[in-house]
Design a protein around this motif. Structure first.
Motif, short mmCIF file in Angstrom:
data_model
loop_
_atom_site.label_atom_id
_atom_site.label_comp_id
_atom_site.label_asym_id
_atom_site.label_seq_id
_atom_site.Cartn_x
_atom_site.Cartn_y
_atom_site.Cartn_z
N LEU A 1 0.69 -1.43 -0.07
CA LEU A 1 -0.23 -0.20 0.38
C LEU A 1 0.84 1.28 -0.04
CD1 LEU A 1 -2.85 -1.16 2.59
CD2 LEU A 1 -2.99 -0.62 -0.34
N GLU A 2 2.27 1.08 0.02
CA GLU A 2 2.98 2.13 0.16
C GLU A 2 3.17 3.66 1.36
OE1 GLU A 2 3.07 4.17 -4.13
OE2 GLU A 2 3.58 2.57 -4.98
N LEU A 3 2.70 2.80 2.47
CA LEU A 3 2.31 3.26 3.98
C LEU A 3 3.93 2.74 4.34
CD1 LEU A 3 -0.92 1.08 5.15
CD2 LEU A 3 -0.69 4.03 3.77
N LYS A 4 3.90 4.40 4.61
CA LYS A 4 5.09 4.54 5.97
C LYS A 4 5.61 4.28 7.09
CE LYS A 4 7.35 8.40 3.30
NZ LYS A 4 5.38 8.38 2.06
N LYS A 5 5.87 3.79 7.62
CA LYS A 5 5.37 2.72 9.19
C LYS A 5 7.10 3.38 9.58
CE LYS A 5 7.35 -0.91 11.48
NZ LYS A 5 7.82 -2.67 10.67
N ASN A 6 6.26 3.75 11.18
CA ASN A 6 6.59 4.84 12.09
C ASN A 6 7.97 3.18 13.34
OD1 ASN A 6 3.92 4.07 12.75
ND2 ASN A 6 4.56 6.39 14.10
N THR A 7 8.23 3.86 13.63
CA THR A 7 8.24 3.04 15.17
C THR A 7 7.86 3.43 16.92
OG1 THR A 7 10.26 2.25 14.63
CG2 THR A 7 10.65 2.05 16.89
N LEU A 8 7.34 2.46 17.14
CA LEU A 8 6.46 2.85 18.16
C LEU A 8 7.48 2.54 19.48
CD1 LEU A 8 4.59 1.98 16.82
CD2 LEU A 8 3.31 3.79 19.03
N THR A 9 7.47 3.28 21.21
CA THR A 9 7.80 3.20 21.89
C THR A 9 7.63 3.40 23.46
OG1 THR A 9 9.08 5.33 22.59
CG2 THR A 9 10.50 3.30 21.42
N LYS A 10 7.22 2.40 24.60
CA LYS A 10 6.62 2.77 25.41
C LYS A 10 6.91 3.51 25.99
CE LYS A 10 6.77 -2.65 26.13
NZ LYS A 10 7.81 -3.52 26.83
N THR A 11 6.11 4.50 27.24
CA THR A 11 6.16 5.40 27.75
C THR A 11 5.25 5.50 29.50
OG1 THR A 11 4.02 6.85 26.84
CG2 THR A 11 6.70 6.72 26.40
N GLY A 12 5.97 6.29 30.20
CA GLY A 12 5.41 5.99 31.58
C GLY A 12 5.45 4.95 32.30
N THR A 13 5.03 5.43 33.48
CA THR A 13 5.48 3.88 34.66
C THR A 13 3.96 3.53 35.30
OG1 THR A 13 5.61 5.61 36.65
CG2 THR A 13 7.31 4.57 34.51
N THR A 14 2.75 4.41 34.19
CA THR A 14 1.90 3.67 34.48
C THR A 14 1.33 2.40 34.70
OG1 THR A 14 0.84 5.53 35.22
CG2 THR A 14 -0.92 4.14 34.80
N ARG A 15 0.36 1.55 35.85
CA ARG A 15 0.79 0.36 35.60
C ARG A 15 -0.55 -0.23 34.73
NH1 ARG A 15 2.71 -4.83 35.59
NH2 ARG A 15 2.12 -6.25 36.23
N ALA B 1 1.31 2.43 30.79
CA ALA B 1 -0.21 2.86 29.59
C ALA B 1 -0.33 3.25 28.65
CB ALA B 1 -0.69 2.78 30.74
N ASP B 2 0.98 3.73 28.41
CA ASP B 2 0.84 4.56 26.56
C ASP B 2 2.19 4.56 25.63
OD1 ASP B 2 -1.75 6.23 27.92
OD2 ASP B 2 -0.06 7.36 29.35
N ILE B 3 1.92 4.54 25.00
CA ILE B 3 3.25 5.00 23.31
C ILE B 3 3.02 6.05 22.96
CG2 ILE B 3 2.62 2.46 23.97
CD1 ILE B 3 1.45 3.25 20.71
N GLN B 4 4.50 6.24 21.70
CA GLN B 4 4.61 7.58 21.28
C GLN B 4 5.11 7.10 19.71
OE1 GLN B 4 6.32 10.59 23.88
NE2 GLN B 4 8.13 9.29 24.09
N SER B 5 5.57 7.80 19.53
CA SER B 5 6.16 7.76 18.29
C SER B 5 6.76 9.14 17.30
CB SER B 5 5.67 6.20 17.54
OG SER B 5 4.37 6.74 16.92
N THR B 6 7.49 8.57 16.72
CA THR B 6 7.64 10.22 15.26
C THR B 6 7.25 9.53 14.34
OG1 THR B 6 10.03 9.74 15.18
CG2 THR B 6 9.40 11.28 16.88
N ILE B 7 6.35 10.96 13.59
CA ILE B 7 6.51 10.64 11.97
C ILE B 7 7.28 12.49 11.06
CG2 ILE B 7 4.97 11.16 9.64
CD1 ILE B 7 2.88 9.66 11.55
N ASN B 8 8.07 11.55 10.03
CA ASN B 8 9.00 13.20 9.82
C ASN B 8 8.51 12.91 8.17
OD1 ASN B 8 10.71 13.88 11.85
ND2 ASN B 8 11.35 11.53 11.09
#
Length: 383
Positions: free
Chosen positions: A33-47, A238-245
């Motif tokens: 589909l020619e979709l660009k893929k980003n990388t996600l990481t875990k964030t925070g300490t909330t269980r 409990a949360d995740i984050q990533s970046t897009i350029n």
């Protein structure tokens, strides 16, 4: 609005059955589909705990959703910690009562501290939630997603604010009429107030009784067997984050970014859960999770450009909530997909000066009964 090109739509129609039948991997599907893929990481300490299996609490003879009560109780899921002095919890709950009678649902904490060698009274505080009983699954799922992102969960008082060593305390409970869903998010803090450093030892239970008058604190039953394919599990984030350029393209063109595809964002895996043998599935839908994307925009042209950002589904309908930068949180209705069209919501439109660069966050949350967002579409336009 259709944010996927006719060519991509043709590929989607042709390759979706192969992906659905596991003949094509998610990564291969995105490449086609020619979709660009980003990388996600875990964030925070909330269980984080998700209690969504069994999604339906049926009668003991139900061929699909049978739930066996033991002594009038059933533990739907649990968690156990013995290495923290304090912990913040977020619990996502989603269970439908079809037993034919009114049940009681609640979250309990069993304080396993010893009164002599490892003393510890557990304090329950900062309780807030969106949990209700309802027959309107999708609207409530959207409201929960909005309140989670917007930090507008309802404040509440714990049933037992203090739980002494060797005892079971009740965080909160609800009666659940037949035919109603008990669902939403609840957050709270547990802390050992006997010692500023000693770790707590406790078990959390997401549990239910087969009468509306039972005392859930008496429940000591093990977790029941899984039913169907909905997730349950516990993780240290409990949360995740990533970046897009993003760089501007030709006028009126789109660029597509796959940021939630069940592969690179699949961080809440069964294998990483507490009690993985009894947990079930991966939380691929990211229910109860804040999914934050930091998008960096770069205008490579010699003139200013209008940038429009759209949010859409990938394969299954998305709905829930989103928040752009520090703007108010907004609900996202169910975004449908057909063989020729695809619903999308415009998140923002702004002007970026020639040669300028800017970074803004986009945060989403998935509604119960729907699926997570899959694609961010960014369009370049003339001012």
């Amino acid at each position: 609005m259709n944010t996927i090109t006719p060519g991509q739509r043709g590929i989607l129609d042709a390759e979706y059955p192969n992906w659905k039948n596991s003949e094509l991997s998610a990564v291969e599907f995105m490449k086609k589909l020619e979709l660009k893929k980003n990388t996600l990481t875990k964030t925070g300490t909330t269980r984080f705990v998700i209690s969504d299996n069994p999604e339906t609490i049926g009668t003991p003879t139900d061929p699909k959703w049978s739930v066996q009560f033991s002594g009038g109780f059933a533990t739907l899921w649990h968690d156990y910690l013995n290495d923290r002095n304090s912990v913040n919890y977020r619990v996502f709950v989603w269970h439908l009562n079809t037993t034919g009678k009114t049940l009681k649902y609640g979250i309990t904490i069993g304080n396993g501290s010893n009164s002599t060698s490892t003393p510890g009274t557990i304090q329950v505080s900062n309780l807030k939630h969106s949990i209700v009983t309802t027959g309107y699954f999708i609207p409530h799922g959207i409201c929960t997603a909005k309140s989670l992102l917007g930090n507008t969960l309802d404040d509440a008082t714990p049933a037992n604010p203090s739980i002494t060593a060797g005892n079971v305390g009740l965080v909160k409970e609800w009666t659940v009429p037949n035919g109603q869903l008990i669902g939403g998010v609840v957050e709270f803090t547990l802390k050992n107030v006997t010692s500023p450093t000693a770790p707590m030892t406790f078990r959390l239970r997401s549990c239910v009784s087969d009468t509306a008058t039972a005392d859930l604190r008496l429940n000591q039953t093990p977790v029941i067997a899984v039913r169907e394919t909905h997730p349950r599990g516990s993780w240290n984030f409990a949360d995740i984050q990533s970046t897009i350029n993003f760089e501007t393209g030709a006028l009126n063109s789109y660029k597509f970014y796959s940021f939630a595809n069940g592969t690179n964002d699949n961080l809440m895996k069964q294998s990483g859960s507490y009690d993985s043998e009894n947990s079930y599935g991966d939380n691929k839908g990211l229910y109860g999770v804040k999914n934050k994307i930091n998008i960096t925009f770069k205008n490579t042209s010699t003139a200013s450009r209008i940038i429009k950002v759209f949010l859409t589904s990938r394969v299954k309908p998305f709905g829930g909530a989103c928040q752009w930068n520090n703007n108010p949180t907004v609900g996202v209705p169910k975004l449908e997909m057909t063989s020729s069209t695809q619903d999308a919501v415009q998140v923002v439109s702004f002007t970026l000066a020639a040669g300028a660069t800017a970074t803004y966050p986009l945060t989403t949350s998935t509604a119960g009964s729907l699926s997570g967002p899959g694609v961010v579409a960014i369009q370049t336009l003339a001012p």
